[in-house]
Each structure stands twice: as structure tokens, then as C-alpha cells.
Design an enzyme around this catalytic site. Structure first.
Site, mmCIF file in Angstrom:
data_model
loop_
_atom_site.group_PDB
_atom_site.id
_atom_site.type_symbol
_atom_site.label_atom_id
_atom_site.label_comp_id
_atom_site.label_asym_id
_atom_site.label_seq_id
_atom_site.Cartn_x
_atom_site.Cartn_y
_atom_site.Cartn_z
ATOM 1 C CG ASP A 95 -2.271 0.203 1.459
ATOM 2 O OD1 ASP A 95 -2.773 1.515 0.573
ATOM 3 O OD2 ASP A 95 -3.279 -0.098 1.395
ATOM 4 C CG ASP A 194 -4.832 5.534 1.102
ATOM 5 O OD1 ASP A 194 -5.582 4.480 1.132
ATOM 6 O OD2 ASP A 194 -4.625 6.886 0.962
ATOM 7 C CD GLU A 247 -9.417 4.251 -2.023
ATOM 8 O OE1 GLU A 247 -10.188 3.934 -1.290
ATOM 9 O OE2 GLU A 247 -7.809 5.084 -1.873
ATOM 10 C CG HIS A 317 -8.695 -1.141 4.174
ATOM 11 N ND1 HIS A 317 -8.437 -1.463 3.029
ATOM 12 C CD2 HIS A 317 -8.292 0.023 4.683
ATOM 13 C CE1 HIS A 317 -8.407 -0.110 2.576
ATOM 14 N NE2 HIS A 317 -7.894 0.562 3.458
ATOM 15 C CG ASP A 318 -11.749 1.780 3.377
ATOM 16 O OD1 ASP A 318 -10.816 1.699 4.391
ATOM 17 O OD2 ASP A 318 -11.145 2.146 2.642
HETATM 18 C C1 NOJ Z 1 -8.491 5.361 1.706
HETATM 19 C C2 NOJ Z 1 -8.423 4.166 2.399
HETATM 20 O O1 NOJ Z 1 -8.902 3.133 2.417
HETATM 21 C C3 NOJ Z 1 -8.647 4.382 4.008
HETATM 22 O O2 NOJ Z 1 -9.443 2.910 5.250
HETATM 23 C C4 NOJ Z 1 -7.900 5.091 4.500
HETATM 24 O O3 NOJ Z 1 -9.145 5.915 5.720
HETATM 25 C C5 NOJ Z 1 -7.942 6.544 3.672
HETATM 26 N N1 NOJ Z 1 -8.002 6.633 2.555
HETATM 27 C C6 NOJ Z 1 -7.531 6.990 3.905
HETATM 28 O O4 NOJ Z 1 -5.262 7.228 3.746
#
Ligand code: NOJ
Ligand code: CA
Length: 537
Positions: A95, A194, A247, A317-318
Site C-alpha cells: 500500500d 491510496d 484507489e 477494509h473500508d
Molecule cells: C483509503 C483507505 O483505503 C482508507 O482506509 C483510508 O482511511 C483513506 N484512504 C485515507 O488514507
């Protein structure tokens, strides 16, 4: 093996496997489970951040990109993990957070001094009178500016402890070049970048008035952002035979294509879009509406047809757990298998999130104290300020909180994750839903995943074939994958009702999630993968 052929598995290290009994997942724990991942059929592991971090956002606030969070182990452990992976033909995707650092990062600490050479690594600005420098709001539902001790403010699109980096600074590229090469030299194969399309800001003027994310048009997929992605790809990624998974937030398929770049000027190799994740929400993710499978499948189809390659995912994870969100707990096995059928047969690289392969569900927490996620806590407070009643706030948290995905991996019915007290409570349903129980059960979700992965690997049509939609109606989703004279039909029922299917299902059934009865109707959450014979093509 290229990334197009690979099966990706995302590990959230804090919750995967704890080797030393402190209740926190760690690198040694991951090493101990590599054989499990090998048996599953995984080729690439995307590791959520393991860098040094004060953990305000559990690793997405990085304080040192060159060292490992001691809770997870040492750099020697990390080297060993990479080497042990390689022995098994499993490679790593790190990541990489380039939009912000932790406020504990040495750059930020130094930048607090107006005379520091690091001052402009971040956005420090005076307020406007007694107002903030602009009206932007953060992704976590707060104002995007916080005050420094000297009365100036700094910008953060995420948590207060995640100050945004300034990509207008000529050193920013140089700093990340060092970081990227450091990790590539260790043998990792790629980066999951990210929030990679919000890195560069055009200016810091007020944003348009909008309910959520005021300021978005000032930083989303800006020309400079494209320029830097091209440069990173050409100068650092391509020469090392690596790849980038982005992402990318709030984008449509046109913007997604732009972020792939061109053949001669590549940007990202594939990306995580969010449009399908938005299918069950109203304006923002916190307001869920009833899941409409046809809407979901139309969005998937659009991305399949309009992009040459996708990073396919239903969980990370989100996000909440997909079986709780798009499936049914009454048809736990069937619906988890059905969802995996789609995930693994769409065109693109499939990403499985830890625990998805055993059908882990949303958490069963009873009070806010059981949650650890900063976003969850912020949203609870914000919703309270907005007078949203408690029962609804609770509903929001229960259905949407990121901790739904982050509760520890359910290895067995008891203490398989850790011998100590887990940092985040394990779901009580681990008694029933766990790896051990599913390993020797040929009918389990886990066994289905294994078969599905094999089928994908044995059929090039599932990798390179075109995606040709057939039906999107009343929860039924059917499509062909076609390559030369190879043709595969995928039919699923994403509803809890029996559904008619008028098209031919002749051919050899490669996999199905129900006993093979001669049935024309599709049973609740039924899924079939059928190889259509040559003469039927
Ligand atoms: C996306 C990540 O997947 C998330 O978990 C994170 O809180 C935010 N970006 C900020 O880095
Ligand atoms: Ca540990």
C-alpha cells in the site's frame, strides 16, 4: 504470471493472524498462513500498510515509509515474508499513501517551523480573518483544516493527523521515488496507491457549495495528478516490471479510462472504482437504501464494457462484508458462493478480502465502545450534531462502519486469531463461520473458492475473453465470456426468490452452488458457470 492472470488477496495485517499473543496481527502471523493462501490459489497479496504509524487511521497515517510498525514486526520479518512468499510463487503489493503522511512524520514535524526546508511539503496557510483558509471539508466529515500552534492552519483531506502533502513542491516526486525504489528493490511487484487521484490541488480557493466534500473539484484527477502518475509509471514502475493499482475516488468510467493513460504513456494499470459500491446508497455511503441488484449489475456491466481491465472487488477494509450487504444471512453459503462466482468470472483482476473466502459477515457489536475506527467515531459525532436520532445513528454504524471488515480473521471456533485479547472483538459467529470448519468440507464456501480459482486458471477465456452481457433483470445477472471459439456462460440469481431464465443453459456445468438438479428455474442465490460447447458458439 502477470497481474492479469493473478488472483489477489488483501490482507489487513492488524486483523489477519497474531503470532506473539499481543492481540494484534503481525508479519510472523502472515508468514504462518502463507501455505493456507497457497492452497487457496492466491498469487498476489496486497498488504494494507505495515509501515511505522501512530495508528490514528491504522496505518494509513504513515510516519516513516522506510520502517515497519513494531507492532507488526521488524524489517527482517518483512524481508522474510517477501522471501517466503516468493518460494511459493506469491508476490506482494504494498500500500502506498502519497496524498498525506501522519502528523508524526519527520517532514511534518519539521514543517511546523516556518523556516524549515520542509515547510512547503504541506499546506500551511493563515486563516482568512477569523475563518479557515477555505471552505473545504474532509472525507471523514470534518473541516479540512486544523490549527497549528502558531495560529496558522494545515490542510488534511482525511483525519486531522493526516496532513496533505504538497505535490507542487519539486522534492515531492524525488522523495516518493526513493520510497518506491526502496520497496521495488525488496522484490515487491506493485503498489496499491491510496486515494491516488486527489494528490494534486489546482488552487486553495473555496470549493463549490456541496453537501459532502466541498473543494472536490479543486483536487480530483487534476492535470498535474495525471502528469505525476505518468512519470511514476514510466520512470519507476515500467523499468522494474511492476504495476500500479489505484484507489480512485468519485470517478466515472471516462475519468477511469483517463487514469489508465495511453499505451505509450501509462498511468495506473488498473483501479478500484466506487460506482458499484454506491449502488446501495443515497447521496453518501452513510445513508443506505435497499440493495437493488439490477442497478449494481448494470454498473458492473458498464465498467466491464467501458474499461479494458478492472480491479474487481466487492469487499475491502473500508467496506461492509459483501454477504451481509448483497447476499443474505438466510442463504449464507449460497449467496457467498454466488457473489464469488461473479467476482471471479468478471473480466479483470479479482481481489478477495481476507475472510471473504469463508463468508465472514458484518460484526455483531453491541455498542459504540466496541468500534475502533476513527471514521466511525467521527461520523457518529457529526450525525449527533446534525440531530440524527440515536436509533438511526446506530443503524448507520451497524451497516456501514469499516470495522465490519476489520474484525479479526476467523481461523477456528475459538482463539485461532490470537492467544491474547484481540485488539478488535472477533464476531461471535466464528463458532460457525471459520476456516477450520470449512477446510475439509467439500461443500463449504472456502472449497467453492478453491474450485472457482482453479477453473479461472484453467480457462484462459475467463482471463482474456470479452465480457458480453446477456440478462440483467429482477436480480438475475447472466453474461458470456468469449475468446475465439471458447465460450463460458455465467448465470446468477442475486435475489432470495426463484427466478425464470429463458435462455439456454446447455453445456457442461463447470461449477454451481446447488445440487445439480435439472432445473430451468434459478433457485435463491443460485450460481452456475457453464462451458458452452463449440458447436453452440
Ligand atoms: C483509503 C483507505 O483505503 C482508507 O482506509 C483510508 O482511511 C483513506 N484512504 C485515507 O488514507
Ligand atoms: Ca502480534
Amino acid at each position: 504470471m502477470t497481474f492479469k492472470q493473478g488472483i489477489f488477496y488483501q490482507i489487513y495485517p492488524r486483523s489477519f493472524k497474531d503470532a506473539n499473543g499481543d492481540g494484534i496481527g503481525d508479519i510472523k502471523g502472515i508468514i504462518s498462513k502463507l501455505d493456507y493462501l497457497l492452497q487457496l490459489g492466491v498469487n498476489y497479496i496486497w498488504l494494507s500498510p505495515v509501515y511505522a504509524s501512530p495508528n490514528v487511521d491504522f496505518g494509513y497515517d504513515i510516519s516513516d515509509y522506510f520502517s515497519i510498525n513494531p507492532e507488526y514486526g521488524t524489517m527482517a520479518d518483512m524481508d522474510k515474508l517477501i522471501a517466503e512468499g516468493k518460494k511459493r510463487g506469491i508476490y506482494f503489493v504494498m500500500d502506498l499513501v502519497m496524498n498525506h503522511t501522519s502528523s508524526e512524520h519527520a517532514w511534518f514535524k519539521s514543517s511546523l517551523d516556518p523556516n524549515s526546508p520542509y515547510r512547503d511539503y504541506y499546506f500551511h496557510r493563515p486563516g482568512k480573518g477569523n475563518k479557515l483558509p477555505n471552505n473545504w471539508t474532509s472525507f471523514f466529515g470534518e473541516k479540512a483544516w486544523s490549527k497549528n500552534a502558531d495560529g496558522t492552519y494545515y490542510l488534511h483531506l482525511f483525519a486531522q493527523n493526516q496532513p496533505d502533502l504538497n505535490w507542487d513542491h519539486p522534492m515531492m516526486y524525488e522523495e516518493f521515488k526513493k520510497i518506491i525504489l526502496f520497496w521495488l528493490n525488496k522484490g515487491i511487484k506493485g503498489f496499491r496507491c491510496d486515494v491516488v487521484n486527489v494528490m494534486c490541488k489546482t488552487d486553495l480557493e473555496n470549493g463549490k457549495n456541496r453537501l459532502f466534500l466541498k473543494g472536490l473539484e479543486k483536487y480530483q484527477s487534476t492535470p498535474k495528478n495525471h502528469m505525476y502518475l505518468k512519470r511514476i509509471h514510466k520512470e519507476l514502475i515500467e523499468p522494474n516490471g511492476a504495476f500500479l493499482v489505484g484507489e480512485t475516488v468519485m470517478i466515472n468510467t471516462q475519468q477511469a479510462n483517463d487514469l489508465l493513460g495511453t499505451e505509450s504513456e501509462k498511468e495506473l494499470d488498473m483501479m478500484f472504482g466506487f460506482e458499484h459500491m454506491d449502488a446501495d446508497q443515497f447521496l453518501v455511503k452513510w445513508f443506505k437504501r435497499k440493495f437493488n441488484p439490477d442497478k449494481f449489475n448494470r454498473i458492473l456491466t458498464k465498467w466491464q464494457l467501458e474499461l479494458p481491465w478492472n480491479a474487481n472487488y466487492f469487499e475491502n477494509h473500508d467496506q461492509p462484508r459483501s454477504v451481509s450487504r448483497y447476499g443474505s444471512l438466510h442463504y449464507h453459503k449460497e449467496s457467498a458462493k454466488m457473489l464469488s462466482t461473479v467476482l471471479l468470472t468478471l473480466k479483470g483482476s479479482p481481489f478477495i478480502f481476507q475472510g471473504q473466502e469463508i463468508g465472514m459477515t458484518n460484526v455483531d457489536y453491541k455498542s459504540l465502545d466496541e468500534y475502533m475506527d476513527i471514521e466511525t467515531k467521527n461520523i457518529w459525532a457529526l450525525a449527533k450534531k446534525l440531530w440524527i436520532p440515536k436509533f438511526y445513528r446506530w443503524h448507520m454504524i451497524k451497516t456501514v462502519s469499516r470495522d465490519n471488515a476489520r474484525s479479526p480473521m476467523q481461523w477456528d471456533a475459538k482463539g485461532g486469531f490470537s492467544t491474547g485479547k484481540p485488539w478488535l472483538r472477533i464476531n461471535h459467529n466464528q463458532k460457525i463461520i471459520n476456516v477450520e470448519a470449512q477446510t475439509d468440507d467439500g461443500n463449504s464456501i472456502l472449497s467453492y473458492y478453491k474450485r472457482l480459482i482453479k477453473i479461472r486458471q484453467q480457462h484462459p477465456v475467463l482471463i482474456d475473453g470479452d465480457f458480453v452481457p446477456l440478462v440483467i433483470k429482477k436480480g438475475v445477472f447472466a453474461y458470456h465470456r468469449v475468446l475465439g471459439n471458447q465460450k463460458i456462460l455465467v448465470v446468477v440469481n442475486m435475489s432470495s426468490k426463484y427466478r425464470k431464465f429463458k435462455h439456454s443453459m446447455d453445456g457442461e456445468i463447470l461449477l454451481q452452488n446447488y445440487p445439480p438438479l435439472e432445473m430451468k428455474r434459478l433457485r435463491p442465490y443460485e450460481a452456475r458457470i457453464i462451458e458452452v460447447q463449440n458447436d453452440q458458439v
